[in-house]
Design a protein around this motif. Structure first.
Motif, short mmCIF file in Angstrom:
data_model
loop_
_atom_site.label_atom_id
_atom_site.label_comp_id
_atom_site.label_asym_id
_atom_site.label_seq_id
_atom_site.Cartn_x
_atom_site.Cartn_y
_atom_site.Cartn_z
N PHE A 109 0.82 -1.21 0.00
CA PHE A 109 0.00 0.00 0.00
C PHE A 109 0.85 1.26 0.00
N ALA A 110 1.97 1.24 0.71
CA ALA A 110 2.85 2.41 0.72
C ALA A 110 3.43 2.65 -0.67
N LEU A 111 3.82 1.59 -1.34
CA LEU A 111 4.35 1.70 -2.71
C LEU A 111 3.27 2.21 -3.66
N PHE A 112 2.09 1.64 -3.55
CA PHE A 112 0.98 2.05 -4.41
C PHE A 112 0.60 3.51 -4.16
N LEU A 113 0.47 3.90 -2.91
CA LEU A 113 0.09 5.28 -2.60
C LEU A 113 1.17 6.28 -3.00
N TRP A 114 2.43 5.87 -2.96
CA TRP A 114 3.50 6.75 -3.41
C TRP A 114 3.32 7.07 -4.89
N LEU A 115 3.00 6.06 -5.68
CA LEU A 115 2.78 6.27 -7.12
C LEU A 115 1.51 7.09 -7.35
N VAL A 116 0.45 6.82 -6.60
CA VAL A 116 -0.79 7.58 -6.72
C VAL A 116 -0.56 9.04 -6.35
N LEU A 117 0.19 9.26 -5.29
CA LEU A 117 0.47 10.61 -4.83
C LEU A 117 1.24 11.40 -5.88
N ARG A 118 2.22 10.77 -6.48
CA ARG A 118 3.00 11.46 -7.53
C ARG A 118 2.10 11.81 -8.72
N ARG A 119 1.25 10.89 -9.12
CA ARG A 119 0.34 11.15 -10.24
C ARG A 119 -0.69 12.23 -9.88
N LEU A 120 -1.17 12.21 -8.67
CA LEU A 120 -2.14 13.20 -8.22
C LEU A 120 -1.55 14.61 -8.24
N VAL A 121 -0.33 14.74 -7.79
CA VAL A 121 0.34 16.05 -7.81
C VAL A 121 0.53 16.52 -9.25
N THR A 122 0.91 15.60 -10.13
CA THR A 122 1.09 15.95 -11.55
C THR A 122 -0.24 16.41 -12.16
N LEU A 123 -1.32 15.70 -11.86
CA LEU A 123 -2.62 16.06 -12.41
C LEU A 123 -3.12 17.39 -11.86
N ILE A 124 -2.91 17.65 -10.58
CA ILE A 124 -3.34 18.92 -9.99
C ILE A 124 -2.56 20.07 -10.62
N SER A 125 -1.26 19.89 -10.82
CA SER A 125 -0.45 20.95 -11.45
C SER A 125 -0.89 21.21 -12.89
N SER A 126 -1.14 20.15 -13.64
CA SER A 126 -1.56 20.34 -15.03
C SER A 126 -2.96 20.95 -15.10
N GLN A 127 -3.83 20.60 -14.17
CA GLN A 127 -5.16 21.21 -14.15
C GLN A 127 -5.07 22.70 -13.84
N ALA A 128 -4.21 23.07 -12.92
CA ALA A 128 -4.04 24.49 -12.60
C ALA A 128 -3.49 25.25 -13.80
N THR A 129 -2.55 24.65 -14.51
CA THR A 129 -2.00 25.28 -15.71
C THR A 129 -3.07 25.43 -16.78
N LEU A 130 -3.89 24.39 -16.96
CA LEU A 130 -4.98 24.47 -17.94
C LEU A 130 -6.02 25.52 -17.55
N GLN A 131 -6.32 25.62 -16.27
CA GLN A 131 -7.27 26.64 -15.83
C GLN A 131 -6.73 28.04 -16.08
N ALA A 132 -5.43 28.23 -15.85
CA ALA A 132 -4.82 29.55 -16.10
C ALA A 132 -4.85 29.88 -17.59
N SER A 133 -4.52 28.91 -18.44
CA SER A 133 -4.55 29.18 -19.88
C SER A 133 -5.98 29.37 -20.37
N ASN A 134 -6.92 28.67 -19.76
CA ASN A 134 -8.33 28.84 -20.10
C ASN A 134 -8.80 30.24 -19.74
N ALA A 135 -8.42 30.73 -18.56
CA ALA A 135 -8.80 32.09 -18.15
C ALA A 135 -8.18 33.13 -19.08
N ALA A 136 -6.92 32.91 -19.48
CA ALA A 136 -6.27 33.84 -20.41
C ALA A 136 -6.96 33.83 -21.76
#
Length: 179
Positions: A109-136
């Motif tokens: 579970f620790a190994l799995f959650l580590w991978l999920v956490l990394r992917r979640l951070v990547t998705l949140i960052s890309s969503q924020a970037t997309l929202q900023a470009s959408n607003a622009a």
């Protein structure tokens, strides 16, 4: 529990807390993006791939060790089942098998959650970037729409002024013809 499994279990609990924190709906993705892009995390990001690789290696190593322990005690349990064994030694084997299985699940579970956490951070960052470009893009489209509306208004005003001048000329020409 030995010190290595205590550390891994603590890390698992910390991962669960971070995932829950990242999934809270009232913290916006732009705020998370600001946090991820902070100076402190940017400094850590340079070595993050090294940390990530080392941590994944250690987690896989501990995961494989837990699998090895499970197989060893499962084999011991099967061997003790063939022979007449004292109850306390059988309970000892069951206890060791339980610990091996517990360590297997903790590491997995620790190994799995580590991978999920990394992917979640990547998705949140890309969503924020997309929202900023959408607003622009929306601001740019709105300003283009406003500019087009101004041009149309000016053109209609010119056409209206031009039509009234044309109507006056037509009226004068018809008066001249009568005369």
């Amino acid at each position: 529990m030995s010190i290595q499994w205590t550390i891994i279990a603590t890390f698992l609990y910390a991962e669960i807390a971070v995932v829950v924190l990242l999934l809270l709906p009232f913290i916006s993705t732009t705020r998370w993006n600001r946090i991820f892009k902070s100076r402190f995390l940017n400094a850590l990001e340079k070595q993050a791939n090294i940390y990530f690789s080392v941590f994944i290696f250690l987690m896989v190593l501990l995961f494989l060790d837990a699998i090895r322990e499970m197989r060893k005690y499962t084999f011991e349990m099967e061997e003790s089942g063939k022979h007449d064994v004292h109850l306390s030694s059988e309970l000892q084997v069951h206890m060791k098998l339980f610990r091996a299985q517990r360590n297997f699940y903790i590491a997995g579970f620790a190994l799995f959650l580590w991978l999920v956490l990394r992917r979640l951070v990547t998705l949140i960052s890309s969503q924020a970037t997309l929202q900023a470009s959408n607003a622009a893009a929306l601001k740019q489209a709105q300003s283009a729409s406003d500019a087009a509306k101004k041009l149309l208004d000016e053109k209609t005003k010119k056409n209206a002024a031009g039509e009234s001048a044309d109507n006056e000329e037509i009226g004068r020409a018809s008066c001249r013809e009568r005369v």
